[in-house]
Design a protein around this motif. Structure first.
Motif, mmCIF file in Angstrom:
data_model
loop_
_atom_site.group_PDB
_atom_site.id
_atom_site.type_symbol
_atom_site.label_atom_id
_atom_site.label_comp_id
_atom_site.label_asym_id
_atom_site.label_seq_id
_atom_site.Cartn_x
_atom_site.Cartn_y
_atom_site.Cartn_z
ATOM 1 N N GLY A 124 17.435 -1.920 -2.947
ATOM 2 C CA GLY A 124 16.005 -1.728 -3.148
ATOM 3 C C GLY A 124 15.150 -2.922 -2.809
ATOM 4 N N ALA A 125 13.850 -2.722 -2.929
ATOM 5 C CA ALA A 125 12.789 -3.697 -2.615
ATOM 6 C C ALA A 125 12.669 -3.886 -1.091
ATOM 7 C CB ALA A 125 13.022 -5.033 -3.318
ATOM 8 N N LYS A 126 11.666 -4.665 -0.698
ATOM 9 C CA LYS A 126 11.457 -4.918 0.740
ATOM 10 C C LYS A 126 12.617 -5.759 1.267
ATOM 11 C CE LYS A 126 6.445 -4.811 0.482
ATOM 12 N NZ LYS A 126 5.459 -5.656 -0.168
ATOM 13 N N GLY A 152 15.068 -1.184 0.204
ATOM 14 C CA GLY A 152 14.823 0.141 -0.375
ATOM 15 C C GLY A 152 13.958 1.069 0.448
ATOM 16 N N TYR A 153 13.775 0.762 1.725
ATOM 17 C CA TYR A 153 12.894 1.609 2.524
ATOM 18 C C TYR A 153 13.722 2.458 3.489
ATOM 19 C CZ TYR A 153 9.251 -0.655 0.057
ATOM 20 O OH TYR A 153 8.456 -1.072 -0.978
ATOM 21 N N ALA A 176 16.480 -0.411 -7.167
ATOM 22 C CA ALA A 176 15.087 -0.845 -7.374
ATOM 23 C C ALA A 176 14.172 -0.185 -6.345
ATOM 24 C CB ALA A 176 15.004 -2.372 -7.264
ATOM 25 N N LEU A 177 13.927 1.101 -6.537
ATOM 26 C CA LEU A 177 13.074 1.838 -5.594
ATOM 27 C C LEU A 177 11.768 2.256 -6.247
ATOM 28 C CD1 LEU A 177 15.787 4.287 -4.154
ATOM 29 C CD2 LEU A 177 15.184 2.024 -3.304
ATOM 30 N N GLY A 178 11.562 1.859 -7.510
ATOM 31 C CA GLY A 178 10.401 2.326 -8.269
ATOM 32 C C GLY A 178 10.658 3.753 -8.747
ATOM 33 N N PHE A 179 9.933 4.174 -9.781
ATOM 34 C CA PHE A 179 10.111 5.557 -10.220
ATOM 35 C C PHE A 179 9.121 6.443 -9.467
ATOM 36 C CE2 PHE A 179 6.598 7.262 -12.736
ATOM 37 C CZ PHE A 179 5.783 6.163 -12.909
ATOM 38 N N ARG A 181 11.419 7.606 -7.474
ATOM 39 C CA ARG A 181 12.354 7.590 -6.355
ATOM 40 C C ARG A 181 13.760 7.147 -6.769
ATOM 41 N NH1 ARG A 181 12.494 7.227 -0.642
ATOM 42 N NH2 ARG A 181 13.403 5.237 -0.110
ATOM 43 N N GLY A 202 13.269 -0.535 -11.149
ATOM 44 C CA GLY A 202 11.859 -0.688 -10.759
ATOM 45 C C GLY A 202 11.581 -1.949 -9.963
ATOM 46 N N GLY A 203 10.646 -2.754 -10.471
ATOM 47 C CA GLY A 203 10.231 -3.948 -9.732
ATOM 48 C C GLY A 203 11.035 -5.201 -10.068
ATOM 49 N N ASP A 206 11.768 -7.869 -7.372
ATOM 50 C CA ASP A 206 10.614 -8.712 -7.006
ATOM 51 C C ASP A 206 10.547 -9.915 -7.945
ATOM 52 O OD1 ASP A 206 8.689 -6.716 -5.141
ATOM 53 O OD2 ASP A 206 10.042 -5.725 -6.525
ATOM 54 N N ARG A 229 0.921 -7.728 -16.639
ATOM 55 C CA ARG A 229 1.196 -7.103 -15.344
ATOM 56 C C ARG A 229 -0.077 -6.518 -14.748
ATOM 57 N NH1 ARG A 229 6.106 -2.915 -14.285
ATOM 58 N NH2 ARG A 229 6.410 -3.583 -12.135
ATOM 59 N N ARG A 236 -2.692 -1.551 -10.456
ATOM 60 C CA ARG A 236 -1.884 -0.688 -11.315
ATOM 61 C C ARG A 236 -2.705 0.031 -12.394
ATOM 62 N NH1 ARG A 236 3.579 -1.150 -11.623
ATOM 63 N NH2 ARG A 236 4.450 -2.500 -10.066
ATOM 64 N N ARG A 239 -1.946 3.503 -13.710
ATOM 65 C CA ARG A 239 -0.769 3.652 -14.570
ATOM 66 C C ARG A 239 -1.154 3.492 -16.033
ATOM 67 N NH1 ARG A 239 4.675 1.425 -12.378
ATOM 68 N NH2 ARG A 239 4.656 2.360 -10.335
HETATM 69 N N1 UDP Z 1 10.391 0.210 -3.349
HETATM 70 C C1 UDP Z 1 11.431 0.468 -2.485
HETATM 71 N N2 UDP Z 1 11.357 1.570 -1.710
HETATM 72 C C2 UDP Z 1 10.308 2.434 -1.742
HETATM 73 C C3 UDP Z 1 9.259 2.171 -2.661
HETATM 74 C C4 UDP Z 1 9.334 1.042 -3.458
HETATM 75 O O1 UDP Z 1 12.390 -0.274 -2.426
HETATM 76 O O2 UDP Z 1 10.314 3.412 -1.015
HETATM 77 C C5 UDP Z 1 10.482 -0.980 -4.182
HETATM 78 C C6 UDP Z 1 9.287 -1.909 -4.100
HETATM 79 O O3 UDP Z 1 9.417 -2.759 -2.976
HETATM 80 C C7 UDP Z 1 9.394 -2.637 -5.430
HETATM 81 C C8 UDP Z 1 9.959 -1.558 -6.350
HETATM 82 O O4 UDP Z 1 10.522 -0.568 -5.514
HETATM 83 O O5 UDP Z 1 10.341 -3.675 -5.316
HETATM 84 C C9 UDP Z 1 8.901 -0.881 -7.196
HETATM 85 O O6 UDP Z 1 8.398 -1.759 -8.094
HETATM 86 P P1 UDP Z 1 7.428 -1.272 -9.267
HETATM 87 O O7 UDP Z 1 7.128 -2.478 -10.060
HETATM 88 O O8 UDP Z 1 6.279 -0.507 -8.700
HETATM 89 O O9 UDP Z 1 8.417 -0.315 -10.065
HETATM 90 P P2 UDP Z 1 8.071 0.927 -10.992
HETATM 91 O O10 UDP Z 1 7.178 0.403 -12.067
HETATM 92 O O11 UDP Z 1 7.419 1.941 -10.093
HETATM 93 O O12 UDP Z 1 9.400 1.419 -11.481
#
Ligand code: UDP
Length: 255
Positions: A124-126, A152-153, A176-179, A181, A202-203, A206, A229, A236, A239
């Motif tokens: 996950g993550a960039k 994660g893309y 770590a794709l965020g919810f 996903r 999640g994040g 990062d 945050r 955000r 949210r």
């Molecule tokens: N992310 C990812 N792929 C995606 C969308 C998001 O890897 O298609 C990653 C994004 O780079 C970040 C994390 O998922 O590292 C989302 O972080 P966020 O704090 O928004 O998590 P959430 O609170 O949504 O669970």
């Protein structure tokens, strides 16, 4: 690894001590209790498992999206990560004893993995964040085995990713794709994996990479991590509206 952790024959990994909030069963145990009596035995016994760390936004999403609700309720443990969950449990007069931040749980698991020679897959993550995070992990945990990592893309059905996780045979798979996903990806492909503790984080990558700063301890202790945050990432704000709606619904008993 020694078989020093014994699980009962019928492993009660499914929600032994829970508090229901909007029809989502949250684990009501301390982090240490969860680790010592559930997660570590699961890891030592190589039982495949799934952890969701949920906040009010996730509960609200589950309320509005039946498929997502089905995905998260397949978890072995739904952990109360989010001050709003603790507030709701008190309003419902079924207090949850401790907030368990997903970030802390993940850090404990990584430290444990290093000591006990368990391997991790970091999905996950960039791309640049994921690489930076792996670098930082190697510095902090030189003996940690990283079985694999990928940004994660990708498409939800991307076979390369599924096969990469499958072949890595990691003991812990942090997603770590965020919810929603991350939970949707885990549940969609879960049946294909033979082992591993899967956890949506999640994040957190990062933060591990140093791209996002976590709230200072004093804010965390005051249950104000969400506010910190929001101040750091004002985009955000939507949210927070969901979290406010969540508390109002709990208060008015309009689930
Ligand atoms: N992310 C990812 N792929 C995606 C969308 C998001 O890897 O298609 C990653 C994004 O780079 C970040 C994390 O998922 O590292 C989302 O972080 P966020 O704090 O928004 O998590 P959430 O609170 O949504 O669970």
């Amino acid at each position: 690894m020694k078989g020093c952790f014994k699980l009962p024959v019928n492993i009660p990994i499914s929600n032994p001590y829970t508090t229901s909030i909007m029809d989502i069963n949250f684990l009501n145990k301390s982090k240490q209790d969860l680790l010592n009596h559930h997660i570590y035995p699961i890891l030592h016994n190589k039982v495949k498992s799934f952890i969701v760390t949920a906040n009010p936004e996730i509960v609200m999403r589950a309320r509005e999206d039946q498929a997502y609700k089905e995905a998260i309720t397949r978890a072995d443990y739904i952990i109360p990560d989010g001050a709003g969950i603790i507030v709701a449990s008190r309003l419902l007069k079924t207090p949850i004893i401790e907030r368990v931040p997903g970030f802390d749980l993940m850090n404990d698991l990584i430290a444990y993995a290093e000591i006990h020679s368990l391997s991790c897959y970091m999905l996950g993550a960039k791309e640049e964040v994921n690489s930076k995070m792996i670098g930082k992990l190697k510095e902090k945990h030189p003996n940690l085995t990283i079985a694999g990592n990928h940004h994660g893309y990708f498409d939800m059905d991307d076979r390369f990713i599924v096969n990469s996780v499958k072949n890595a045979q990691a003991d812990l798979v942090f997603v770590a794709l965020g919810f929603p996903r991350q939970e949707n990806w885990i549940t969609k492909h879960y049946h294909e994996f033979d082992k591993g503790l899967f956890m949506g984080v999640g994040g957190c990558f990062d933060v591990l990479a140093g791209e996002v700063k976590r709230a200072p301890d004093s804010w965390i202790k005051l249950n104000l991590e969400w506010l910190y945050r929001l101040l750091k990432q004002p985009f955000r704000w939507k949210r927070i509206l969901k979290a406010i709606e969540f508390i109002i619904r709990i208060q008015l008993k309009r689930y």
